[in-house]
Design an enzyme around this catalytic site. Structure first.
Site, mmCIF file in Angstrom:
data_model
loop_
_atom_site.group_PDB
_atom_site.id
_atom_site.type_symbol
_atom_site.label_atom_id
_atom_site.label_comp_id
_atom_site.label_asym_id
_atom_site.label_seq_id
_atom_site.Cartn_x
_atom_site.Cartn_y
_atom_site.Cartn_z
ATOM 1 C CD GLU A 58 -2.825 1.783 0.455
ATOM 2 O OE1 GLU A 58 -3.292 2.917 0.272
ATOM 3 O OE2 GLU A 58 -2.813 0.769 -0.499
ATOM 4 C CG HIS A 123 -9.628 4.100 -7.198
ATOM 5 N ND1 HIS A 123 -8.580 3.074 -6.891
ATOM 6 C CD2 HIS A 123 -9.277 5.121 -6.910
ATOM 7 C CE1 HIS A 123 -7.603 3.960 -6.418
ATOM 8 N NE2 HIS A 123 -7.929 5.407 -6.460
#
Length: 317
Positions: A58, A123
């Site tokens: 991440e 997204h």
């Protein structure tokens, strides 16, 4: 300066490719919460005390997105200054930056407040639009020296409209694919092409994730057939134009690979490399469609100018 702009456009395009793949990697490895609900910091710290694989994935994605963001903004500004006279440059510059910021904000909002699967599925599509804008900017920059002549490629109106429709439909298919990922519906069907090859029409026992998965497969199948049929028509019609001839053959290869890797996701039980290739191929496929949109709009402009000239000639005579 043009040479430097070319290199910057290559870096920005490759960077956006890594952003797309990084986002897919985060989703496919379940690393969305790798940094907790903190953004832009990770677990509220500059240097997290506890390092996990999910945190590394991440945080790496965030760092790559930030660096690429500066490259895209720099490309947009320099292209605007140096090539603002080219019809599409200003629009693509705005589009690339706007959608890059939008996808970053959606990602941040999902981390901090959380969002529904249907919102998160958008997204990837937003990132895809930003990628396509940067990709087209790169092609325009490399095209400057060659001075594209609209007269050399006159695309028929019916074909232009179908290119637009195919691109919009592709976005819908991309959304359905992202929805499959965000609802964890990747492996709810054990067989391919049907959810259960032993009972292909047993719809009564489907649960919602299976409907989502099979809905995506149906939409993807239609996209494959539509693309291949349309591409062969375009190749036959514009066989004397190298851009159209080889471009549409490339599209056929890409959509075939997309279907192949989509099936391999099931056969390999969501192997990571296979899933990332699936995301990469659809990005390249969408980029090619937007390239044809670029030429379709140019052709439309030239056709309109030609019609206006004819009308003026008839009036004057």
């Amino acid at each position: 300066m043009i040479k430097s702009l070319k290199w910057l456009s290559i870096v920005a395009t490759l960077g956006m490719t890594f952003v797309l793949l990084g986002g897919a990697l985060v989703t496919k490895t379940g690393s969305e919460d790798g940094c907790g609900n903190s953004w832009p910091l990770c677990e509220g710290e500059w240097l997290p005390s506890e390092i996990t694989p999910e945190l590394i994935i991440e945080l790496s994605h965030r760092l790559v997105t930030g660096v690429v963001g500066f490259a895209v903004i720099g490309l947009a500004i320099l292209a605007w200054i140096k090539l603002g006279h080219v019809r599409e440059v200003k629009f693509l510059s705005i589009l690339s930056v706007l959608f890059l910021i939008l996808q970053a904000l959606i990602g941040a909002a999902a981390v901090v407040w959380g969002q529904s699967d249907f919102a998160l599925a958008a997204h990837f599509g937003i990132s895809l639009i930003s990628f396509a804008a940067v990709f087209l900017l790169m092609l325009l920059i490399f095209e400057v020296d060659k001075k594209f002549d609209a007269k050399s490629l006159l695309i028929k109106k019916a074909h232009r409209l179908e290119i637009y429709a195919l691109t919009i439909y592709t976005m819908l298919v991309v959304y359905s694919g992202a929805l499959v990922r965000h609802t964890d519906a990747n492996l709810v069907c054990k067989s391919w092409p049907f959810c259960n090859n032993q009972a292909p029409l047993d719809f009564s026992n489907y649960v919602i994730p299976q409907w989502i998965q099979m809905g995506h497969r149906l939409a993807a199948g239609i996209l494959f057939l539509w693309t291949v049929i349309f591409a062969f028509r375009m190749i036959r019609t514009y066989k004397n134009n190298k851009l159209m001839f080889w471009g549409w053959w490339t599209v056929i290869c890409l959509i075939t690979l997309q279907v192949f890797f989509g099936a391999m996701i099931i056969f390999t039980r969501l192997h990571l490399a296979t899933a990332l290739m699936h995301a990469l191929i659809i990005s390249l496929f969408f980029g090619m469609l937007t390239y044809f949109i670029l030429h379709a709009t140019r052709s439309a402009k030239y056709a309109k100018q030609t019609d206006n000239n004819k009308s003026e000639t008839q009036i004057s005579s």
